[in-house]
Write a protein that holds these residues in place. Structure first.
Motif, PDB file in Angstrom:
ATOM      1  N   PRO A 158       0.817  -1.216   0.000  1.00 15.71           N
ATOM      2  CA  PRO A 158       0.000   0.000   0.000  1.00 15.71           C
ATOM      3  C   PRO A 158       0.854   1.270   0.000  1.00 15.71           C
ATOM      4  CG  PRO A 158      -0.934  -1.585   1.503  1.00 15.71           C
ATOM      5  CD  PRO A 158       0.377  -2.164   1.034  1.00 15.71           C
ATOM      6  N   GLY A 159       0.462   2.211  -0.857  1.00 10.51           N
ATOM      7  CA  GLY A 159       1.206   3.462  -0.986  1.00 10.51           C
ATOM      8  C   GLY A 159       1.997   3.524  -2.289  1.00 10.51           C
ATOM      9  N   VAL A 160       2.203   2.346  -2.912  1.00 10.46           N
ATOM     10  CA  VAL A 160       3.003   2.305  -4.144  1.00 10.46           C
ATOM     11  C   VAL A 160       2.077   2.474  -5.348  1.00 10.46           C
ATOM     12  CG1 VAL A 160       4.487   0.858  -5.610  1.00 10.46           C
ATOM     13  CG2 VAL A 160       4.759   0.829  -3.115  1.00 10.46           C
ATOM     14  N   ALA A 161       2.260   3.568  -6.093  1.00 13.00           N
ATOM     15  CA  ALA A 161       1.420   3.797  -7.273  1.00 13.00           C
ATOM     16  C   ALA A 161       2.030   3.138  -8.503  1.00 13.00           C
ATOM     17  CB  ALA A 161       1.262   5.293  -7.520  1.00 13.00           C
ATOM     18  N   ARG A 162       3.336   3.106  -8.564  1.00 11.83           N
ATOM     19  CA  ARG A 162       4.024   2.504  -9.730  1.00 11.83           C
ATOM     20  C   ARG A 162       5.410   2.089  -9.301  1.00 11.83           C
ATOM     21  NH1 ARG A 162       3.918   1.607 -14.956  1.00 11.83           N
ATOM     22  NH2 ARG A 162       1.751   2.269 -15.137  1.00 11.83           N
ATOM     23  N   VAL A 163       5.900   1.002  -9.866  1.00 12.28           N
ATOM     24  CA  VAL A 163       7.278   0.608  -9.586  1.00 12.28           C
ATOM     25  C   VAL A 163       7.964   0.248 -10.898  1.00 12.28           C
ATOM     26  CG1 VAL A 163       6.490  -1.705  -8.891  1.00 12.28           C
ATOM     27  CG2 VAL A 163       8.795  -0.976  -8.308  1.00 12.28           C
ATOM     28  N   SER A 164       9.175   0.771 -11.070  1.00  9.51           N
ATOM     29  CA  SER A 164       9.916   0.549 -12.308  1.00  9.51           C
ATOM     30  C   SER A 164      11.262  -0.067 -11.961  1.00  9.51           C
ATOM     31  CB  SER A 164      10.144   1.872 -13.031  1.00  9.51           C
ATOM     32  OG  SER A 164       8.918   2.562 -13.144  1.00  9.51           O
ATOM     33  N   CYS A 165      11.603  -1.095 -12.705  1.00  2.45           N
ATOM     34  CA  CYS A 165      12.815  -1.845 -12.401  1.00  2.45           C
ATOM     35  C   CYS A 165      13.846  -1.545 -13.491  1.00  2.45           C
ATOM     36  CB  CYS A 165      12.433  -3.310 -12.377  1.00  2.45           C
ATOM     37  SG  CYS A 165      13.748  -4.417 -12.013  1.00  2.45           S
ATOM     38  N   GLY A 166      15.034  -1.093 -13.126  1.00  2.00           N
ATOM     39  CA  GLY A 166      16.037  -0.753 -14.143  1.00  2.00           C
ATOM     40  C   GLY A 166      17.398  -0.537 -13.517  1.00  2.00           C
ATOM     41  N   PHE A 167      18.083   0.532 -13.994  1.00  2.00           N
ATOM     42  CA  PHE A 167      19.466   0.761 -13.568  1.00  2.00           C
ATOM     43  C   PHE A 167      19.702   2.228 -13.204  1.00  2.00           C
ATOM     44  CE2 PHE A 167      19.426  -2.603 -16.773  1.00  2.00           C
ATOM     45  CZ  PHE A 167      20.032  -3.629 -16.087  1.00  2.00           C
ATOM     46  N   LYS A 168      20.703   2.429 -12.350  1.00  2.60           N
ATOM     47  CA  LYS A 168      21.173   3.784 -12.070  1.00  2.60           C
ATOM     48  C   LYS A 168      22.490   3.981 -12.820  1.00  2.60           C
ATOM     49  CE  LYS A 168      23.031   6.618  -8.389  1.00  2.60           C
ATOM     50  NZ  LYS A 168      23.603   6.677  -7.066  1.00  2.60           N
ATOM     51  N   CYS A 169      22.689   5.167 -13.389  1.00  6.42           N
ATOM     52  CA  CYS A 169      23.962   5.413 -14.060  1.00  6.42           C
ATOM     53  C   CYS A 169      24.335   6.889 -13.929  1.00  6.42           C
ATOM     54  CB  CYS A 169      23.895   4.981 -15.526  1.00  6.42           C
ATOM     55  SG  CYS A 169      22.811   5.983 -16.539  1.00  6.42           S
ATOM     56  N   PRO A 170      25.574   7.249 -14.280  1.00  9.29           N
ATOM     57  CA  PRO A 170      25.975   8.659 -14.200  1.00  9.29           C
ATOM     58  C   PRO A 170      25.298   9.512 -15.278  1.00  9.29           C
ATOM     59  CG  PRO A 170      27.842   7.239 -14.795  1.00  9.29           C
ATOM     60  CD  PRO A 170      26.657   6.366 -14.690  1.00  9.29           C
ATOM     61  N   ARG A 171      25.373  10.842 -15.095  1.00  8.02           N
ATOM     62  CA  ARG A 171      24.692  11.738 -16.052  1.00  8.02           C
ATOM     63  C   ARG A 171      25.580  11.951 -17.283  1.00  8.02           C
ATOM     64  NH1 ARG A 171      21.498  16.389 -12.975  1.00  8.02           N
ATOM     65  NH2 ARG A 171      23.346  17.567 -13.525  1.00  8.02           N
ATOM     66  N   ASP A 172      25.728  10.922 -18.042  1.00  6.35           N
ATOM     67  CA  ASP A 172      26.580  10.961 -19.235  1.00  6.35           C
ATOM     68  C   ASP A 172      25.785  10.307 -20.362  1.00  6.35           C
ATOM     69  OD1 ASP A 172      28.265   9.590 -21.191  1.00  6.35           O
ATOM     70  OD2 ASP A 172      29.970  10.297 -19.997  1.00  6.35           O
ATOM     71  N   LEU A 173      25.599  11.063 -21.458  1.00  3.75           N
ATOM     72  CA  LEU A 173      24.689  10.583 -22.509  1.00  3.75           C
ATOM     73  C   LEU A 173      25.108   9.247 -23.110  1.00  3.75           C
ATOM     74  CD1 LEU A 173      23.481  13.747 -24.437  1.00  3.75           C
ATOM     75  CD2 LEU A 173      22.077  11.970 -23.375  1.00  3.75           C
ATOM     76  N   ASP A 174      26.438   9.049 -23.287  1.00  3.24           N
ATOM     77  CA  ASP A 174      26.897   7.774 -23.864  1.00  3.24           C
ATOM     78  C   ASP A 174      26.533   6.612 -22.939  1.00  3.24           C
ATOM     79  OD1 ASP A 174      27.906   8.939 -26.091  1.00  3.24           O
ATOM     80  OD2 ASP A 174      29.967   9.117 -25.303  1.00  3.24           O
ATOM     81  N   VAL A 175      26.784   6.849 -21.661  1.00  2.00           N
ATOM     82  CA  VAL A 175      26.477   5.776 -20.695  1.00  2.00           C
ATOM     83  C   VAL A 175      24.969   5.543 -20.661  1.00  2.00           C
ATOM     84  CG1 VAL A 175      26.701   4.995 -18.313  1.00  2.00           C
ATOM     85  CG2 VAL A 175      28.496   6.400 -19.331  1.00  2.00           C
ATOM     86  N   ILE A 176      24.195   6.635 -20.674  1.00  2.00           N
ATOM     87  CA  ILE A 176      22.728   6.498 -20.638  1.00  2.00           C
ATOM     88  C   ILE A 176      22.264   5.619 -21.808  1.00  2.00           C
ATOM     89  CG2 ILE A 176      20.524   7.745 -20.874  1.00  2.00           C
ATOM     90  CD1 ILE A 176      21.897  10.138 -19.468  1.00  2.00           C
ATOM     91  N   CYS A 177      22.827   5.860 -22.975  1.00  2.00           N
ATOM     92  CA  CYS A 177      22.425   5.068 -24.154  1.00  2.00           C
ATOM     93  C   CYS A 177      22.778   3.590 -23.956  1.00  2.00           C
ATOM     94  CB  CYS A 177      23.113   5.593 -25.423  1.00  2.00           C
ATOM     95  SG  CYS A 177      22.436   7.177 -25.939  1.00  2.00           S
ATOM     96  N   ARG A 178      23.978   3.328 -23.425  1.00  2.11           N
ATOM     97  CA  ARG A 178      24.380   1.923 -23.215  1.00  2.11           C
ATOM     98  C   ARG A 178      23.459   1.251 -22.190  1.00  2.11           C
ATOM     99  NH1 ARG A 178      29.738   3.845 -23.516  1.00  2.11           N
ATOM    100  NH2 ARG A 178      30.082   3.673 -21.279  1.00  2.11           N
ATOM    101  N   VAL A 179      23.122   1.987 -21.154  1.00  2.00           N
ATOM    102  CA  VAL A 179      22.252   1.419 -20.105  1.00  2.00           C
ATOM    103  C   VAL A 179      20.844   1.183 -20.670  1.00  2.00           C
ATOM    104  CG1 VAL A 179      21.205   1.840 -17.853  1.00  2.00           C
ATOM    105  CG2 VAL A 179      23.575   2.429 -18.241  1.00  2.00           C
TER     106      VAL A 179
END
Ligand code: ATP
Ligand code: MG
Length: 457
Positions: free
Chosen positions: A77-98
Motif C-alpha cells: 500500500p502506498g506504491v502507485a508505480r514501480v519501475s525496475c532498471g538501472f542507475k547510471c551517471p549523467r553521461d549521454l553515452d552511458v545512458i544510451c548503453r544502459v
C-alpha cells in the motif's frame, strides 16, 4: 545474467505527494515499510530521490531476482508505480548503453518508445533531445523493433535527477493507497470467509495498521478456521497489512446464548457480543475503529435494521468497506489478493454453530436489549478477552499499545474485570454443564447441522 550497472527499483507514490506538510512523514512511512518487507531480498538501501523512493539492489543480482523485488513492491500500500532498471551517471553515452541493456531485458516486444524526464534542469540536454538521442541508439541496437509513440509494448523511462540518471524498461502499476501506519489502527473482524480478508485489505490500503479478531467455534467446533485465518494472515502479512490476530474461542458463549435467547435473535446476540469484544480489544490496542466484511443484504445479519442493532453496542465507528459491493466483485478482489483459495476451503467457525432456522431480519435495538437481560455480558467480554490467543505478524506500520498511565489503568481494569468474570464464569460453567436444553424447535444446532446464516430476504 548479472548486470553491469547498479540495479534499482524506482517507486512512485502519487497520493502521498498530495499530502502537503505531511509528505515527508508519509514518504518515511513507506520507506520504512518497504525496508522491512524487502528484508529477505538483496537490497542495499532505500533512499528518497526527487519525489520518489529508490530501492538499490545488490551488485550482481540477476534479473529474475530483481523482478521478484518489483513484484513484492507493487503489492505494498502506498506504491502507485514501480519501475525496475538501472542507475547510471549523467553521461549521454552511458545512458544510451544502459538503455540498450534495459531494453534487452524487457519481455517479448515489437514496439517501444523513450520517455525522458528531467527533475533537474541543470542537465543541459532537454527531455525531447534525450528522447531522440536514446531513441536513435535503441533503433541501432534493435533494428528489427519499431518505434511507436502511442501504446508501445515497452516504454524506456530515462529519469534525470540531481546526481544520477535512472533508466528502466520494466514498469508496473502498484496497488496505490497510502502506506500502512499512516492512518492509525483499526480492529478488523476476520473470519475465514471470502469477504473479511478483502475488507481488511481495503482498510489497510488506506493506511490503517490492522489488528484482527477471529471468533473460533472452539470448543464446540474444531479449530480448522483458525488455521485458515493464519494462512490468510500470512498473505496479508506480505504487504505489511496485518499486525496481530486475536483468536477467541467463542463456541461456549454461543451455546450459552442459544440456550437463553429466542432462536430468531441468536445471530444478533452473537454479533453484538462479537462487537463488544472487538471494541474492548480496540480499546486495549488504542485503535480508532472496527471493520467488518459486511455487504448490505448479503445475509440476515446484514440488513439495515440488523446493522443498526449490532452497531448500537459500540461507540467506535464501524467501517464496512464492502457494504455496496457485490459478491462477484468481492470474489474477484479476493482472487487478486490471493486469499480466495484459502477462504474457499471448508472450515466451520462460530458462524456455523447454533444457527436458527429463521433468523430475525428486521431486528430492533429494544428487542435485542430485552433478549440480553440477565446475560453477564460485561463479565463475558473480559473473560473472552483474557482467554484470547495472540498471533503476531510482521507489520512495520504497527505500533504496540502504549504502556502509559492510561494503558496501566486499562490493564488493571481488565484484570479486575477478569476476576469478576471468573466468578461469573463459575456460574457460566454450571449453566453449561447442567444446561437446560432449549425447548424443542429451539434446539441449538451444532457444526454442520445448521449451515450458514440464511439469506436476508
Ligand atoms: P466473510 O464475510 O468474511 O466471507 P462470513 O460470510 O462467514 O465471512 P458473515 O456472516 O458474512 O461472515 O459475517 C459478516 C462479517 O462479520 C464478516 O465479514 C466478518 O467481518 C465478521 N465475522 C463473521 N464471522 C466471524 C468470525 N468467525 N470471526 C471474526 N469475524 C467474523
Ligand atoms: Mg460475508
Amino acid at each position: 545474467m548479472s548486470a553491469k550497472y547498479q540495479r534499482i527499483c524506482l517507486v512512485n507514490y502519487h497520493e502521498i505527494g498530495l499530502k502537503g506538510h505531511n509528505r515527508a512523514r508519509f514518504e518515511m512511512r513507506l520507506l520504512r515499510n518497504l525496508e522491512a518487507l524487502l528484508a529477505s531480498y538483496p537490497i542495499v538501501t532505500i533512499h528518497r530521490v526527487s519525489g520518489r523512493l529508490c530501492v538499490f539492489i545488490e551488485e550482481g543480482t540477476p534479473l529474475e531476482v530483481a523482478c521478484e523485488v518489483l513484484e513484492a513492491i507493487k503489492g505494498v500500500p502506498g506504491v502507485a508505480r514501480v519501475s525496475c532498471g538501472f542507475k547510471c551517471p549523467r553521461d549521454l553515452d552511458v545512458i544510451c548503453r544502459v538503455a540498450i541493456e534495459a531494453l534487452g531485458e524487457a519481455d517479448d516486444f515489437l514496439t517501444f518508445k523513450v520517455a525522458a524526464r528531467r527533475s533537474h534542469t541543470d542537465f543541459a540536454t532537454t527531455s525531447a533531445e534525450m528522447n531522440q538521442i536514446v531513441g536513435a541508439a535503441l533503433c541501432a541496437a534493435f533494428p528489427d523493433k519499431g518505434v511507436r509513440m502511442k501504446q508501445p509494448d515497452v516504454t524506456v523511462g530515462v529519469e534525470v535527477v540531481q546526481n544520477a540518471v535512472y533508466v528502466h524498461a520494466r514498469s508496473e502499476r502498484g496497488v496505490g493507497g497510502l502506506p500502512v501506519g499512516s492512518s492509525g489502527k483499526v480492529v478488523a473482524l476476520l473470519s475465514s470467509g471470502i469477504d473479511s480478508p478483502v475488507a481488511l485489505w481495503r482498510i489497510a490500503r488506506r493506511g490503517a495498521a490492522c489488528v484482527a479478531v477471529h471468533f473460533s467455534g472452539r470448543p464446540q467446533a474444531s479449530d480448522a478456521s483458525e488455521f485458515l485465518v493464519d494462512d490468510i494472515a500470512r498473505v496479508l502479512e506480505r504487504f505489511g497489512c496485518i499486525a496481530r490476530v486475536y483468536v477467541v474461542p467463542f463456541g461456549d458463549y454461543q451455546r450459552q446464548i442459544s440456550l437463553k435467547v429466542p432462536p430468531s435473535m441468536r445471530i444478533l446476540m452473537y454479533r453484538r457480543l462479537m462487537f463488544r469484544v472487538a471494541e474492548r480489544i480496540a480499546c486495549m490496542e488504542g485503535a480508532g475503529a472496527l471493520a467488518t466484511g459486511e455487504s448490505l443484504g448479503q445475509v440476515a445479519s446484514q440488513t439495515l435494521e440488523n446493522i443498526q442493532v449490532t452497531d448500537a453496542v459500540v461507540s467506535l465507528p464501524v467501517f464496512r468497506p464492502l457494504i455496496g459491493t457485490d459478491k462477484q466483485e468481492i470474489i474477484a478482489e479476493a482472487q487478486a489478493l490471493g486469499t480466495f483459495e484459502i477462504s474457499s476451503q471448508d472450515a466451520s467457525d462460530c458462524c456455523t454453530l447454533f444457527m436458527p432456522r429463521n433468523p430475525e431480519t428486521h431486528g430492533s435495538v429494544q428487542a435485542a436489549e430485552d433478549a440480553e437481560v440477565g446475560l453477564p455480558l460485561a463479565a463475558w467480554v473480559e473473560q473472552i478477552v483474557a482467554a484470547a490467543e495472540l498471533h503476531e505478524y510482521t507489520c512495520p506500520g504497527y505500533r504496540r499499545p502504549r504502556r502509559g498511565a492510561a494503558g496501566r489503568r486499562q490493564d488493571e481494569e481488565s484484570l479486575r474485570g477478569v476476576e469478576g468474570a471468573s466468578e461469573t464464569a463459575a456460574a457460566f460453567d454450571m449453566d453449561v454443564d447442567s444446561g437446560q436444553e432449549p425447548s424443542e424447535g429451539d434446539a441449538p444446532r451444532a457444526v454442520g447441522e445448521g449451515g450458514q446464516e440464511g439469506p436476508s430476504s
